[in-house]
Structures are given as structure tokens and as C-alpha cells.
Design an enzyme around this catalytic site. Structure first.
Site, PDB file in Angstrom:
ATOM      1  N   CYS A 229      -4.976   5.872  -3.986  1.00  0.00           N
ATOM      2  CA  CYS A 229      -4.320   4.569  -3.945  1.00  0.00           C
ATOM      3  C   CYS A 229      -2.924   4.742  -4.529  1.00  0.00           C
ATOM      4  CB  CYS A 229      -5.116   3.536  -4.737  1.00  0.00           C
ATOM      5  SG  CYS A 229      -4.319   1.916  -4.825  1.00  0.00           S
TER       6      CYS A 229
ATOM      7  N   HIS B  98      -2.828  -5.047 -10.278  1.00  0.00           N
ATOM      8  CA  HIS B  98      -3.690  -3.979 -10.789  1.00  0.00           C
ATOM      9  C   HIS B  98      -4.040  -4.230 -12.246  1.00  0.00           C
ATOM     10  CE1 HIS B  98      -3.378  -0.901  -7.523  1.00  0.00           C
ATOM     11  NE2 HIS B  98      -2.279  -1.596  -7.253  1.00  0.00           N
TER      12      HIS B  98
ATOM     13  N   CYS C 107       0.865  -1.184   0.000  1.00  0.00           N
ATOM     14  CA  CYS C 107       0.000   0.000   0.000  1.00  0.00           C
ATOM     15  C   CYS C 107       0.895   1.224   0.000  1.00  0.00           C
ATOM     16  CB  CYS C 107      -0.931   0.004   1.209  1.00  0.00           C
ATOM     17  SG  CYS C 107      -1.991   1.475   1.264  1.00  0.00           S
TER      18      CYS C 107
ATOM     19  N   GLY D 164      -1.978   2.062  -6.999  1.00  0.00           N
ATOM     20  CA  GLY D 164      -2.761   2.286  -8.212  1.00  0.00           C
ATOM     21  C   GLY D 164      -2.176   3.392  -9.062  1.00  0.00           C
TER      22      GLY D 164
END
Length: 276
Positions: free
Chosen positions: A209, A151, A74, A212
Site C-alpha cells: 500500500c 490512515h 492509491c 500506507g
């Protein structure tokens, strides 16, 4: 037993951080993570972050989504933890060892090198990950990138016109993705600018994110849509992403401490480690 916590966020992607580096905690499990993440009856967060001693880094970071699932990486949480640590650090995660250090723009994180082959995403079967020959309604031909976690990125005209509340969970749980997947919809607005929304596996729509943003930048660079330094703007704000010539991804952005407190697991009808 009361457990101290720090509430933090990175561009609105928020975390409850528990620190077991100097004072051991009882085992933290999925049931407790879910209870703490609940925004009505718990502390409220997108992810629960647990810091522990490490043999391979300065410390270890474990990440539990709001549904209790443990995930590999993360980016926003890494910046938050970097701020909490206060100095450069090598951080062990399930996705590998990454580095975080304070900078004038906030916290810079070396996220490692992206993995683009289908087995590393992972996908259920072999496929071109550069332009996947698949569609979920109007979302078609995504790029797949693993930046510590998986992803898929769809390039669209307007990310805010996509019904992510419906399509996000549909794609996240598709059998093509045996470990589920994070779903990104992005619009390239300039050679150095991308607008992005993300459906995070196990959490849902979030304001930001970090992984992301990294994965989307890599996908856009791979397709020749942007240069190697790009600003990715999410609902919570912008992140600076650079894909260096040595293959390393560097993400830079802010992190904020919101407040500190303590809780007793018994307040939630649980004991830490109640489910193993």
C-alpha cells in the site's frame, strides 16, 4: 461492447486499468468494479483504475476498491499509471493533483503534503492525532495521517504477530472514522527502515500500500523514530519514502504490467453504468 483493460501491479498490489482518455467508455460504476475485482469470476484485482481527461492535470485517475467504493488516492496505482503513461505527468485524483515520473528506481510520485489535524483525517470528534488516546485490544495509541486518504498507524514489535484479518475490519469501520480508515501496523527496525502490513479499507489485506507506506513514514518521523528518508518494506517488497523539507512526500518504487485483454460487461450479467 468490449472494453480493453491493462492488468498491472505495484509490489503485488494489483489493478485493472481502464483508459477513457482518448476513447470514451460507458459509465463505470460500483457493480462493474466489484464484478471485475472478483478473483474467481472476474479479472481479479485489489482496485479498478479508470483514467479520464482532466482540466487540472494531464489526466484524471479514479480509484474503485474491490467492494466498489471510490477512494481518493492509491500510491501503488499511481506508479502503475505512471509506467503506463511513460513520461512525467500531473494526475488529478479525488485527493488532489499529484505528480509521477520515471526514475532509475522505478516510478517516483510526489504525493503532496500530509495532513495531520483531526478534521482532515477525518475523525468524528477532536483528538490529538500524534498519539491518539485509544486502543483496540493490544493495538494502542496510533498516529493518524491523511496522505490523500485516511490512515491510522500502530507501532508494534512484530507486525506479523497482529491478527489483522480480525482487527483490521474492526478498526476500519469504527464510528470514530466517518469515512472509514486504512489500518497500518509497523515496526521500526532502524533509523532508515520500517516493516509494514496494511489493512486497506474496502479491500482488506494487500501485499503493498503506497499511501500506507507514506503515512507510516510520516508517523514515524513525527515521533522521532526515523530520519526523513526511509525504506518501508511491505509483504510485496520495499518502497523508498522521503519527506522533503518543503513538506512534500516522495515515494519511489517499481510498477509492472502483467497482461492486456478485453471484456464485455454482459459477461458478468451487467452493463457498464448499470447502477448509475
Amino acid at each position: 461492447m468490449r472494453i480493453d483493460f491493462t492488468k498491472m501491479h505495484g509490489l503485488g498490489n494489483d489493478f485493472v486499468v481502464l483508459d477513457a482518455r482518448s476513447q470514451p467508455l460507458p459509465p463505470i460504476d460500483a457493480a462493474l468494479a466489484t464484478a471485475l475485482a472478483d478473483r474467481h469470476t472476474g479479472i481479479g484485482c485489489d482496485q479498478l483504475i479508470l483514467l479520464e481527461p482532466s482540466d487540472t492535470g494531464d489526466f484524471r485517475m479514479r480509484i474503485f476498491n474491490a467492494d466498489g467504493s471510490e477512494v481518493e488516492a492509491c500510491g501503488n496505482a499511481t506508479r502503475a499509471v505512471g509506467l503506463l503513461h511513460g513520461e512525467p505527468a500531473r494526475i488529478e485524483t479525488l485527493g488532489g493533483v499529484i505528480s509521477a515520473s520515471p526514475s532509475e528506481q522505478g516510478i517516483s510520485v510526489e504525493m503532496g503534503k500530509p495532513r495531520l489535524d483531526w478534521e482532515a483525517i477525518p475523525l468524528a470528534y477532536a483528538m490529538d492525532t500524534h498519539t491518539m488516546p485509544l486502543a483496540w485490544e493490544d493495538l494502542a495509541n496510533p498516529v493518524a495521517v491523511n496522505v490523500g486518504n485516511p490512515h491510522v498507524i500502530f507501532f508494534v514489535d512484530d507486525p506479523y504477530a497482529v491478527d489483522m484479518a480480525r482487527l483490521g475490519p474492526l478498526i476500519e469501520t469504527d464510528p470514530l472514522f466517518p469515512e472509514r480508515v486504512n489500518v497500518n501496523v509497523a515496526a521500526v527496525t532502524a533509523r532508515d527502515a520500517i516493516t509494514l502490513r496494511v489493512w486497506e479499507r474496502g479491500t482488506g489485506l494487500t501485499r503493498a500500500c503506497g499511501t500506507g507506506a507514506c503515512a507510516t513514514a510520516i508517523g514515524a518521523i513525527e515521533r522521532g523514530l526515523v530520519d526523513r528518508k526511509v525504506t518501508v518494506t511491505l509483504p510485496g517488497g520495499p518502497l523508498a519514502i522521503e519527506w522533503r523539507e518543503d513538506g512534500e512526500i516522495v515515494m519511489t518504487g517499481p510498477a509492472t504490467e502483467s497482461f492486456r485483454g478485453s471484456f464485455d460487461p454482459a459477461d458478468y450479467g451487467l452493463t457498464a453504468g448499470s447502477t448509475g
